[in-house]
Motif scaffolding. Sequence first.
Motif, PDB file in Angstrom:
ATOM      1  N   ILE A 276       0.987  -1.192  -0.044  1.00 19.77           N
ATOM      2  CA  ILE A 276      -0.048   0.039   0.045  1.00 19.77           C
ATOM      3  C   ILE A 276       0.861   1.126   0.068  1.00 19.77           C
ATOM      4  CG2 ILE A 276      -1.736   1.268   1.165  1.00 19.77           C
ATOM      5  CD1 ILE A 276      -2.820  -1.474   2.180  1.00 19.77           C
ATOM      6  N   TYR A 277       1.778   1.451   0.843  1.00 22.14           N
ATOM      7  CA  TYR A 277       2.642   2.607   1.074  1.00 22.14           C
ATOM      8  C   TYR A 277       3.591   2.739  -0.408  1.00 22.14           C
ATOM      9  CZ  TYR A 277       6.780   5.373   2.321  1.00 22.14           C
ATOM     10  OH  TYR A 277       7.634   6.489   2.526  1.00 22.14           O
ATOM     11  N   PRO A 278       4.118   1.633  -0.739  1.00 22.76           N
ATOM     12  CA  PRO A 278       4.810   1.852  -1.947  1.00 22.76           C
ATOM     13  C   PRO A 278       4.231   2.261  -3.193  1.00 22.76           C
ATOM     14  CG  PRO A 278       5.405  -0.493  -0.763  1.00 22.76           C
ATOM     15  CD  PRO A 278       4.296   0.132  -0.077  1.00 22.76           C
ATOM     16  N   VAL A 279       2.900   1.957  -3.274  1.00 22.98           N
ATOM     17  CA  VAL A 279       2.242   2.429  -4.323  1.00 22.98           C
ATOM     18  C   VAL A 279       2.280   3.950  -4.465  1.00 22.98           C
ATOM     19  CG1 VAL A 279       0.077   2.661  -5.648  1.00 22.98           C
ATOM     20  CG2 VAL A 279       1.052   0.184  -5.066  1.00 22.98           C
ATOM     21  N   GLU A 280       1.867   4.553  -3.160  1.00 24.28           N
ATOM     22  CA  GLU A 280       1.564   6.044  -3.017  1.00 24.28           C
ATOM     23  C   GLU A 280       3.058   6.827  -3.312  1.00 24.28           C
ATOM     24  OE1 GLU A 280       1.841   7.963  -0.140  1.00 24.28           O
ATOM     25  OE2 GLU A 280       2.261   6.441   1.293  1.00 24.28           O
ATOM     26  N   GLY A 281       4.140   6.197  -2.618  1.00 21.60           N
ATOM     27  CA  GLY A 281       5.063   6.445  -2.582  1.00 21.60           C
ATOM     28  C   GLY A 281       5.833   6.633  -3.973  1.00 21.60           C
ATOM     29  N   TYR A 282       5.414   5.741  -4.683  1.00 23.77           N
ATOM     30  CA  TYR A 282       5.800   5.871  -6.228  1.00 23.77           C
ATOM     31  C   TYR A 282       5.353   6.852  -7.034  1.00 23.77           C
ATOM     32  CZ  TYR A 282       5.065   5.288 -11.279  1.00 23.77           C
ATOM     33  OH  TYR A 282       4.834   5.348 -12.487  1.00 23.77           O
ATOM     34  N   TRP A 283       4.133   7.356  -6.629  1.00 24.36           N
ATOM     35  CA  TRP A 283       3.343   8.416  -7.328  1.00 24.36           C
ATOM     36  C   TRP A 283       4.112   9.748  -7.262  1.00 24.36           C
ATOM     37  CZ3 TRP A 283      -2.236   6.916  -4.813  1.00 24.36           C
ATOM     38  CH2 TRP A 283      -2.697   6.032  -5.635  1.00 24.36           C
TER      39      TRP A 283
END
Length: 416
Positions: free
Chosen positions: A142-149
């Motif tokens: 979950i965190y890595p996806v929004e971090g990628y953005w």
Amino acid sequence: MNEVKYALDTFYFLVSGALVMWMAAGFAMLEAGLVRSKNTTEILTKNIALFAIACTMFLLFGYSIMYSSAAGGWLPNFGALLGSEHSVDAVNAGNADHALYSDFFFQVVFVATAMSIVSGAVAERMKLNAFLIFCVLLTGFIYPVEGYWKWGGGFLHELGFQDFAGSAIVHMAGAAAALAGIILLGARKGKYDAKGSAKGIPGANLPMATLGTFILWLGWFGFNGGSQLLISDVENANAVSRIFVNTNASAAGGVIAVFLYTRIVYKKADLTLILNGALAGLVAITAEPLTPTPLVATIIGAAGGVIASLSVTMLDKLQLDDPVGAISVHGAAGIFGVLVVPLTNHGESVSFITQLLGLVVIFSWVFASSFAVWYLLKKLMGIRVSDEEEYVGLDKVDCGLEAYPEFARISSTNGN
């Protein structure tokens, strides 16, 4: 000279990461001080376990999701996880710009910080196993996806969204995950009366909570200062110095403002709110600790502290029980910090609309995905302990070990 600069920057990056890692101790002490004595061992167990899980999941999956994808999109390159490209070494071979070991170490302690925020909000009534399973999914996916953005070159980065060290990406994200959890979890027994009014449930150890706050304050210099990434030239060294001063000023502003607020509103100096005022000030300045003047940074911290205090009251009116005020400190102050970035970035094109869009997108993703995970866990295994277990305390239920055994025996002897 290039090798010397590289060595100096890498050393600074690693030391900054170590300071952020030390924030894990701060969260542990703060939360242990603000829960009741019968739940102390369990909250400490959660904090050390979540740190280990976060480090492992980010190593196996999270770092690849965040950084091994084509820039500018909505979705990271999940295909990398289907092959062998899910280790730091593999990512290093394919994307040298992001995959230095120092960068991985600095990033992994950030994801652990996000998960630590959830720990305090769901304290005193959540099953340990359910919490740790959620930790696996938040830190690994979950965190890595929004971090990628933003930090991985995704669409928010392309749009110009600014969040220097993670007021939204780390802090508001942790608060969003926590909010989803407490909605499904419910309040602690006895927190609200029949009319819905909140009752105070004092923490067991305010000296420990204060120590935790000072540890977090110290660690934040690595959190914000390390996010400058470099220190080996005059420009970056001066920038790091300014970030340190502004970070400290904002925390101080939060303390002073909340001290005055509690004296005016409650006629008392409420230590727990004052401690959260310091943290809210730190969260608020994290979105942009470089461009404000120290005085403006102090004002930002003061406003963040008061906003967090008002948020605590609002959540209680909604009967959303957060024992340590984590959602208010990291969520409300984090939102505020992101929204004021355009006011201090005069030389850059930072749009209020873009900042608001970033907040909405990050919050929506983390809240919705976290809610789905919490809901699934609730249906499959339950996320809340029984009323009897909550009354006895999670130390005995989950750990079989009390934090203050002598105190417990004396209380029992005295009939308390």
